[in-house]
Design a protein around this motif. Structure first.
Motif, short mmCIF file in Angstrom:
data_model
loop_
_atom_site.label_atom_id
_atom_site.label_comp_id
_atom_site.label_asym_id
_atom_site.label_seq_id
_atom_site.Cartn_x
_atom_site.Cartn_y
_atom_site.Cartn_z
N LEU A 139 -13.24 48.68 132.76
CA LEU A 139 -12.49 49.60 133.60
C LEU A 139 -11.02 49.21 133.48
O LEU A 139 -10.66 48.05 133.64
CB LEU A 139 -12.94 49.49 135.06
N ILE A 140 -10.18 50.19 133.20
CA ILE A 140 -8.75 49.94 133.00
C ILE A 140 -8.00 50.44 134.23
O ILE A 140 -8.11 51.61 134.60
CB ILE A 140 -8.25 50.68 131.74
N GLY A 141 -7.26 49.54 134.85
CA GLY A 141 -6.48 49.89 136.02
C GLY A 141 -4.99 49.90 135.72
O GLY A 141 -4.57 49.73 134.58
N ASP A 142 -4.18 50.09 136.76
CA ASP A 142 -2.73 50.10 136.61
C ASP A 142 -2.21 48.76 136.08
O ASP A 142 -1.36 48.73 135.20
CB ASP A 142 -2.04 50.39 137.95
N ILE B 147 -8.16 53.02 138.86
CA ILE B 147 -8.79 53.30 137.56
C ILE B 147 -8.03 54.41 136.83
O ILE B 147 -7.80 55.49 137.37
CB ILE B 147 -10.26 53.73 137.74
N LYS B 148 -7.62 54.11 135.59
CA LYS B 148 -6.98 55.09 134.72
C LYS B 148 -7.88 55.45 133.55
O LYS B 148 -7.68 56.47 132.90
CB LYS B 148 -5.66 54.54 134.17
N GLY B 149 -8.84 54.58 133.26
CA GLY B 149 -9.71 54.84 132.12
C GLY B 149 -10.84 53.84 132.05
O GLY B 149 -10.91 52.89 132.84
N ALA B 150 -11.71 54.07 131.11
CA ALA B 150 -12.83 53.16 130.87
C ALA B 150 -13.09 53.14 129.37
O ALA B 150 -12.88 54.13 128.68
CB ALA B 150 -14.07 53.62 131.62
N ILE B 151 -13.51 51.97 128.90
CA ILE B 151 -13.89 51.82 127.50
C ILE B 151 -15.31 51.30 127.47
O ILE B 151 -15.64 50.34 128.17
CB ILE B 151 -12.96 50.83 126.76
N VAL B 152 -16.16 51.93 126.67
CA VAL B 152 -17.50 51.42 126.43
C VAL B 152 -17.51 50.94 124.98
O VAL B 152 -17.25 51.72 124.06
CB VAL B 152 -18.58 52.51 126.64
N TYR C 247 -4.45 45.64 135.84
CA TYR C 247 -5.45 44.74 135.27
C TYR C 247 -6.71 45.49 134.90
O TYR C 247 -6.84 46.68 135.18
CB TYR C 247 -5.74 43.54 136.19
N VAL C 248 -7.62 44.78 134.23
CA VAL C 248 -8.88 45.38 133.79
C VAL C 248 -10.05 44.60 134.40
O VAL C 248 -9.90 43.45 134.79
CB VAL C 248 -9.01 45.38 132.25
N VAL C 249 -11.19 45.26 134.45
CA VAL C 249 -12.42 44.63 134.94
C VAL C 249 -13.51 44.92 133.92
O VAL C 249 -13.73 46.08 133.56
CB VAL C 249 -12.82 45.18 136.33
N ASP C 250 -14.16 43.87 133.42
CA ASP C 250 -15.27 44.04 132.48
C ASP C 250 -16.59 44.00 133.24
O ASP C 250 -16.81 43.11 134.07
CB ASP C 250 -15.26 42.94 131.42
N LEU C 251 -17.45 44.96 132.95
CA LEU C 251 -18.76 45.03 133.58
C LEU C 251 -19.82 44.67 132.55
O LEU C 251 -19.81 45.22 131.44
CB LEU C 251 -19.03 46.44 134.11
N PRO C 252 -20.73 43.78 132.88
CA PRO C 252 -21.77 43.41 131.92
C PRO C 252 -22.75 44.56 131.68
O PRO C 252 -23.02 45.35 132.58
CB PRO C 252 -22.46 42.22 132.59
N VAL C 253 -23.24 44.62 130.47
CA VAL C 253 -24.29 45.59 130.13
C VAL C 253 -25.51 44.76 129.71
O VAL C 253 -25.72 44.49 128.55
CB VAL C 253 -23.85 46.55 129.00
N ASP C 254 -26.27 44.34 130.71
CA ASP C 254 -27.43 43.49 130.46
C ASP C 254 -28.65 44.35 130.11
O ASP C 254 -28.57 45.58 130.04
CB ASP C 254 -27.71 42.58 131.66
N LEU C 255 -29.77 43.69 129.89
CA LEU C 255 -31.00 44.39 129.52
C LEU C 255 -31.37 45.43 130.57
O LEU C 255 -31.79 46.54 130.25
CB LEU C 255 -32.15 43.39 129.33
N ASN C 256 -31.20 45.10 131.84
CA ASN C 256 -31.54 46.02 132.91
C ASN C 256 -30.70 47.30 132.81
O ASN C 256 -31.22 48.41 132.93
CB ASN C 256 -31.33 45.33 134.26
N LYS C 257 -29.39 47.17 132.58
CA LYS C 257 -28.52 48.34 132.44
C LYS C 257 -28.90 49.16 131.20
O LYS C 257 -28.87 50.38 131.22
CB LYS C 257 -27.05 47.92 132.33
#
Length: 186
Positions: free
Chosen positions: A151-154, A91-96, A156-166
Motif C-alpha cells: 500500500l502506497i501512502g503520502d 492511500i494513493k495506490g497499491a502494488i501487487v 510511507y508504504v505498508v507491505d502486506l504478506p500474502v501467505d498460503l491462507n491469502k
C-alpha cells in the motif's frame, strides 16, 4: 473426480484411507457458495459475496477479494486494499507483486478511498475492479510463494504478506467468479 484422504480407525490404529469422490456440478456449486457470506442490497438487488471471516477495515490491514453481482449483469471481481494503524497512510495506490510480475493500482482520486477513525486508531480502504491484465496477475498469486501487496501512502508504504491462507482465499474467490460466469452464460 477428486482424490481425498479420510481417517479410518481400526481398533486403536488410525490410518489414512485414499478415496475418490465424484463431485457433480450441483455439489461443487453448493461447496463453493458455502464458503461465502452473501449480502443483498435491498434497493439495487446487487449481491456481494465475501469469504466468511474477511477482515473489516477497522480490524486489520489486509488485501482480499469479493464478488459483486448486480441483477442482469455479469459478476464483478473486486479487490479490497485496507490499512489499519495509528497514523494516517492516505492511500494513493497499491502494488501487487507476484514473482517478477507486478500490477499497480492508482487510487489517487481522493473520493475513492474510504477513511474512518476512533480513539488512537485509523483505517482506510479502497475497492478496485481489476482489468483483464491485473486479473491475470492476481490469478498468479495462487501459484506463487513470492508475493507481496504494497500500500502506497503520502509519506510511507505498508507491505502486506500474502501467505498460503491469502492465496487460498483468492483461489476460492476465483472459483466462485468462474462458477458464476458459467451460470450467467446459461
Amino acid at each position: 473426480d477428486v482424490v481425498l484422504y479420510r481417517i479410518t480407525e481400526v481398533k486403536t490404529n488410525v490410518r489414512w484411507k485414499r478415496i475418490t469422490e465424484k463431485i457433480v456440478p450441483e455439489r461443487r456449486e453448493h461447496l463453493i457458495r458455502s464458503l461465502f457470506d452473501v449480502q443483498r442490497d435491498a434497493v439495487s438487488g446487487a449481491e456481494v459475496y465475501k469469504l466468511r471471516g474477511s477482515p473489516e477495515p477497522n480490524i486489520e490491514s489486509a488485501f482480499y477479494c469479493f464478488i459483486v453481482v448486480a441483477p442482469k449483469s455479469p459478476p464483478v471481481f473486486t479487490a479490497r486494499f485496507q490499512y489499519n494503524g495509528k497514523d494516517w497512510l492516505f492511500i494513493k495506490g497499491a502494488i501487487v507483486r507476484v514473482g517478477e510480475k507486478k500490477c499497480e493500482f492508482d487510487v489517487s482520486e481522493f473520493q475513492r478511498v474510504k477513511r474512518d477513525n476512533e480513539a488512537f486508531k485509523v483505517w482506510e480502504w479502497v475497492d478496485v475492479v481489476p482489468n483483464v491484465a491485473e486479473l491475470s496477475i492476481l490469478r498468479d498469486l495462487l501459484e506463487s510463494e513470492d508475493s507481496v501487496v504494497r500500500l502506497i501512502g503520502d509519506t510511507y508504504v505498508v507491505d502486506l504478506p500474502v501467505d498460503l491462507n491469502k492465496r487460498m482465499q483468492t483461489m476460492e474467490c476465483f472459483a466462485l467468479l468462474d462458477m458464476l460466469n458459467v451460470l450467467a452464460a446459461h
